[in-house]
Design a protein around this motif. Structure first.
Motif, mmCIF file in Angstrom:
data_model
loop_
_atom_site.group_PDB
_atom_site.id
_atom_site.type_symbol
_atom_site.label_atom_id
_atom_site.label_comp_id
_atom_site.label_asym_id
_atom_site.label_seq_id
_atom_site.Cartn_x
_atom_site.Cartn_y
_atom_site.Cartn_z
ATOM 1 N N ASN A 1 -9.677 53.438 25.581
ATOM 2 C CA ASN A 1 -10.663 54.013 26.494
ATOM 3 C C ASN A 1 -11.163 52.982 27.499
ATOM 4 N N ASP A 2 -11.254 51.719 27.057
ATOM 5 C CA ASP A 2 -11.655 50.658 27.984
ATOM 6 C C ASP A 2 -10.644 50.537 29.121
ATOM 7 N N ASP B 1 -11.148 53.412 31.422
ATOM 8 C CA ASP B 1 -12.345 53.205 32.240
ATOM 9 C C ASP B 1 -12.061 52.286 33.428
ATOM 10 N N TRP B 2 -11.174 51.307 33.229
ATOM 11 C CA TRP B 2 -10.838 50.373 34.302
ATOM 12 C C TRP B 2 -9.626 50.837 35.109
ATOM 13 N N GLN C 1 -21.350 54.795 34.656
ATOM 14 C CA GLN C 1 -22.184 55.528 33.699
ATOM 15 C C GLN C 1 -23.507 54.826 33.454
ATOM 16 N N LYS D 1 -11.209 52.851 21.114
ATOM 17 C CA LYS D 1 -12.131 52.263 22.076
ATOM 18 C C LYS D 1 -11.393 51.353 23.044
ATOM 19 N N SER E 1 -14.678 50.572 37.376
ATOM 20 C CA SER E 1 -14.967 50.920 35.987
ATOM 21 C C SER E 1 -15.837 52.161 35.871
ATOM 22 N N ASN E 2 -15.336 53.137 35.095
ATOM 23 C CA ASN E 2 -16.148 54.305 34.786
ATOM 24 C C ASN E 2 -17.355 53.922 33.938
ATOM 25 N N LYS E 3 -17.183 52.902 33.111
ATOM 26 C CA LYS E 3 -18.283 52.460 32.260
ATOM 27 C C LYS E 3 -19.425 51.905 33.105
ATOM 28 N N GLU F 1 -20.915 45.252 33.097
ATOM 29 C CA GLU F 1 -21.081 46.434 32.253
ATOM 30 C C GLU F 1 -22.321 46.361 31.370
#
Length: 937
Positions: A479-480, A483-484, A335, A476, A330-332, A303
């Motif tokens: 959200n993590d 994201d996963w 991005q 946060k 992961s969306n993170k 990441e």
């Protein structure tokens, strides 16, 4: 001994900070709490050492989490270390409680005794237990016991090799099998995904004038990202567009150097032994220079944006039109690489069955009987769209194509215990192992909830905060996990509601990793819990409503959570569960940090709840609770009190004003609400959630000026009882216009309030002062008895107001000028008994303004929904221009019995007229979804 010291030296700075804080902490303990009690003494040096040990324990747990702790001896050691961490936390908090009690409760006791209000006259038994000291000898003994146990456990630490001085570190084995570009199975249900990604691959477009573009394929573990990438990689049309094809299989341990070495190996088709990044970069440049390539990074975890930039530097020397495909969980990660991504969603149940059937029948075409097909479809449904799960269950079914055997697989989840399923759980567990320790604990905590549970993000985060897994800024962390792909948005709710679901297989994983600390009771029989359990939940049967659930046998000396998980959603027409709570129950649960008794029929809590000094989260949502005991005032650690949908609640205890750490106090508005709120709520300056604020009429109740220091309030606020504001000057200190985090505001007067001229004039002054912040999105004004609307409700183009509701403003003769709100989408006007005429002033065209903005813009530029209801005196609606209402879709006219004239509305408007007998209008245009549009009204 020397090896033990190495861990302490690495923690020198935090240790010094804790010693400094502990010295301050111990001083109040030397002062007597009251005239009748003896002072409590705690040795300052012992307290400082305890804090040092607690930090050393936490550091050891974090380091041990990075190792592979698979044998039984390792797990026992970790469990004992975790136990010791919890005991140390409990003792430190007990000492903190003793120090705070001496400074807070003495004055509170005096206030209770002198209170003249009936609300202050509580039984002495409700709070008398708060004024007895814990013997100092008891605390000293606990500190000594922890110190002794710490030294015993430390002797076994060397074998775990936690620090470099202990020897070579053991690493986690890579649970994921490396992949190649060759597909292992057919592709089912991915035709659209193939076409969409193929179009991106063969297009000549690039990202930001770069020679290559990146296409992230994102989805949860087992959803088929690798299989899709393999089929794309081997597609003849795709292959014909590129000079070079490279497949790179990664893991969560892969760094930039290793990934670059694999690129070289993929280009040369031979092993690469280079170790210097400089040499590797130049090698890649020499191999791809001027050539169009397709590069696949399968299973990317990193990441770090800088690592991605470093990895792709040599790729810029390829030919224009080159592509990089990245599969990731992961969306993170996606991005970082590209603003666009291709999300890979689960398969349909039918496609899951096709894949399952292929595996079960070893790829052969077999005619299955109708009964087998039905069972197979039910099994495939339980895979919830994950191809990896479908392959696992198909492998299990292949052992015997027999109706009885397949039925056993369906009913008993035997496929989750099969060898193929172990591969499935290992694949999911890789994501879990990648998480930091605190998020692992957050994920394991979800095992307390049943499959299919609808998780409310804010409440789950508050539970995690209560357990100390995360800090208060815990959004946060959630959200993590989103994201996963550990959580997905509920398909039954809008994203703004922040309701989430967890895939059943991830839920299985949560149960698998939760271990001895978590116990979920899936019936109403509450038994004595294992002494090792720290978190427990009770999940009664859905049809269980008659027999009372007995909590008398509930006990657990180290229990930190007890959650009654009755329903995933509140439905007020459903019968709550019957719950029997003995008075002394909380004497056996004194380590609790979270207590949830929501959706039950309890009317009151035992005052022994004051014994739960560690409690941080208390939820009584949708119960019949009438009041809380005053002993709650001694629970100084409380950060969340949830009384949402407690429509029988009569008042809040005075002691609630002592809870300085309270951040969330959920209350619900109801019609004819007469709830009493004590004076002093304004001292709770950490409050972020307070949906209801009740202005009282007696000296001991809350005044509107107490809103002044509640600057952290967010989302919504309903101020009830504004008729009790006798002097408009008291509304000024409330500073409503400075509360920038509020999105929704309701201002409400009682319909039974005085309508005298003086009272109406005072109410007009109050509303004028209560100007909201310009960031407000939704405003409700109800029961306003004044004769003039506030000036701030006219011509405020900087307001971001999206929805406005004016109801029961019974003395207003003219509507305010609302046509110039640039963002207003929904306007509801109801029960304005004196309004007879609506004209240009409603549009903001009265000519009183000199601002050029008002002269040049159309009225209601963003309005989509307009409703008038119960306007008994209203006769005419005129004015405006042909360009007004450019976005208007729905107009509702209901119970406007004298209305006879309408203006010309845009032809695209859907008009619905009901109970307007005088109005002669053709209502031929269809009304679509009108129920949804007026639901909020």
């Amino acid at each position: 001994m020397e090896k033990q010291e190495t861990l302490f030296t690495k923690l020198k700075k935090p240790i010094e900070a804790f010693v400094h804080a502990s010295t301050k902490l111990a001083l109040p303990l030397r002062r007597p709490f009251s005239h009748s009690s003896k002072p409590t003494f705690v040795d300052e040096e012992a307290l400082a050492k305890l804090k040092l040990k607690m930090e050393a324990i936490r550091a050891a747990l974090v380091k041990a989490d990075a190792l592979a702790m698979n044998d039984a001896q390792d797990r026992v050691w970790l469990r004992e270390l975790r136990d010791l961490e919890c005991w140390a936390e409990d003792v430190v908090e007990e000492i903190q409680f003793e120090s705070m009690r001496s400074t807070r409760l003495e004055q509170f006791k005096l206030e209770l005794m002198l209170s003249s209000s009936r609300k202050g006259k509580r039984k002495r038994g409700e709070f008398s237990s708060l004024f007895s000291n814990v013997p100092s000898g008891s605390l000293s003994f606990k500190i000594k016991r922890i110190a002794d146990r710490y030294h015993d456990i430390a002797k076994d630490r060397d074998a775990l090799r936690i620090t470099d001085e202990d020897g070579p570190r053991r690493l986690h084995p890579n649970a994921r099998t490396p992949t190649s570009s060759l597909p292992l199975c057919e592709l089912f249900g991915r035709d659209k995904d193939m076409d969409d990604v193929k179009k991106l691959l063969i297009s000549e477009n690039a990202d930001n004038n770069c020679v290559f573009s990146t296409i992230p394929i994102v989805g949860m573990a087992g959803v088929g990202k690798t299989t899709l990438a393999q089929h794309l990689f081997n597609n003849e049309i795709v292959q014909s567009k590129f000079n070079l094809m490279i497949w790179v299989s990664l893991s969560h341990q892969s760094g930039v150097v290793e990934a670059t070495r694999k690129i070289v190996a993929g280009l040369t088709k031979s092993e690469c032994n280079l170790t210097e990044l400089e040499l590797l970069h130049h090698e890649v440049v020499s191999l791809i220079s001027g050539k169009k390539f397709l590069l696949v990074f399968d299973d990317m975890w990193d990441e770090n944006p800088e690592n991605w930039s470093t990895l792709t530097v040599p790729l810029k020397h390829g030919a224009k039109g080159s592509k990089v495909v990245v599969t990731t969980r992961s969306n993170k990660v996606s991005q970082i690489m590209s603003p666009k991504k291709h999300p890979l969603n689960p398969l349909s149940n039918y496609d899951c069955w096709l894949l399952c059937q292929q595996k079960a029948c070893h790829g052969r075409t077999v005619d299955l009987c109708a009964d087998l097909l039905e069972i197979g479809m039910h099994i495939a449904k339980k895979c919830q769209g994950l191809p990896l799960a479908a392959k696992a269950v198909g492998g299990m079914l292949s052992k015997s194509v027999d109706q009885k055997y397949w039925g056993e697989v369906l009913e008993n989840h035997l496929w989750l215990e099969d060898g193929d399923a172990n591969h499935l759980l290992r694949a999911l567990r890789v994501s879990y192992e990648f998480l930091p320790l605190n998020l692992k604990r957050c994920f394991a905590y979800c095992s307390l909830f049943p499959k299919g549970y609808l998780f409310d993000k804010s409440k789950l985060v508050q539970l995690w905060v209560a357990q100390g897994f995360i800090q208060d800024a815990g959004t946060k962390s959630f959200n993590d996990l989103v994201d996963w792909c550990f959580f997905q948005y509920s398909p039954f709710h809008y994203h703004t509601e922040e309701i989430f679901v967890m895939h059943d297989l991830y839920h299985e994983l949560a149960q698998h990793v939760s271990g001895y600390e978590y116990i979920r009771i899936d019936n109403y029989k509450v038994a004595k819990l294992d002494d090792k359990a720290r978190h427990s939940s009770l999940v009664p049967q859905k049809n269980h409503t008659e027999e009372a659930i007995q909590l008398g046998s509930l006990s657990g000396k180290d229990l930190r959570s007890f959650l009654f998980v009755g329903r995933t959603e509140i439905k007020t027409d459903e019968i709550p569960f019957c719950l029997n709570i003995p008075c002394e129950i909380f004497l056996n649960l004194d380590c609790l940090r979270a207590l949830d008794l929501s959706n039950t029929d309890i009317v009151e809590l035992p005052y022994s709840i004051g014994n739960l000094i560690h409690l941080r989260y208390l939820s009584l949502e949708n119960t019949r609770i009438r009041c809380l005991p005053e002993s709650i005032g001694g629970l100084f650690n409380l950060s969340t009190v949830n009384l949402h949908s407690c429509y029988f609640l009569e008042d809040l205890p005075r002691g609630i004003t002592l809870l300085d750490n309270l951040g969330h106090l959920y209350l619900s508005y109801r019609r004819n609400c007469n709830m009493w709120m004590p004076s002093g709520v304004g001292k709770l300056t950490n409050l972020q959630t307070l949906p209801l604020f009740v202005v009282g009429s007696d000296p001991d109740s809350c005044g509107i000026e107490e809103l002044r220091d509640l600057e952290k309030l967010r989302k919504e606020l309903c101020i009830l009882g504004l008729h009790n504001v006798s002097d408009a000057q008291l509304a000024g200190p409330a500073k409503i216009n400075t509360k920038y985090r509020l999105q929704k505001l309701t201002l409400q007067w009682s319909l039974a309030s005085s309508t005298s001229a003086d009272s109406c004039d005072e109410s007009s002054k109050v509303l004028e002062i209560l100007e909201p912040n310009p960031n407000l999105e939704e405003l409700h004004i109800r029961g306003f008895p004044g004769t003039r609307s506030p000036s701030w409700l006219n011509y405020l183009p900087e307001f971001k107001l999206v929805s406005l509701d004016l109801k029961d403003c019974r003395n207003l003769e003219y509507l305010p000028s609302l046509g110039r709100f640039p963002h207003l989408k929904h306007l509801y006007i109801q029960s304005m008994a004196r309004v007879q005429y609506i004209g240009n002033e409603f549009y903001g065209l009265s000519g009183s303004s000199t601002n050029s903005f008002y002269q040049s813009s159309v009225a209601f530029p963003a309005l989509e929904t307009l409703m008038f209801k119960k306007m008994d005196a209203w006769e005419e609606w005129v004015g405006g221009t042909s360009g007004d209402f450019p976005c208007l879709r729905f107009v509702f006219l209901n119970s406007c019995t004298k209305l006879r004239l309408l203006p010309q509305l845009p032809p695209s408007v859907n008009l619905r007229v009901t109970k307007c007998p005088v109005l002669n209008v053709s209502v031929s245009r269809p009304v679509l979804e009108y129920a949804q549009c007026i639901s909020s009204a």
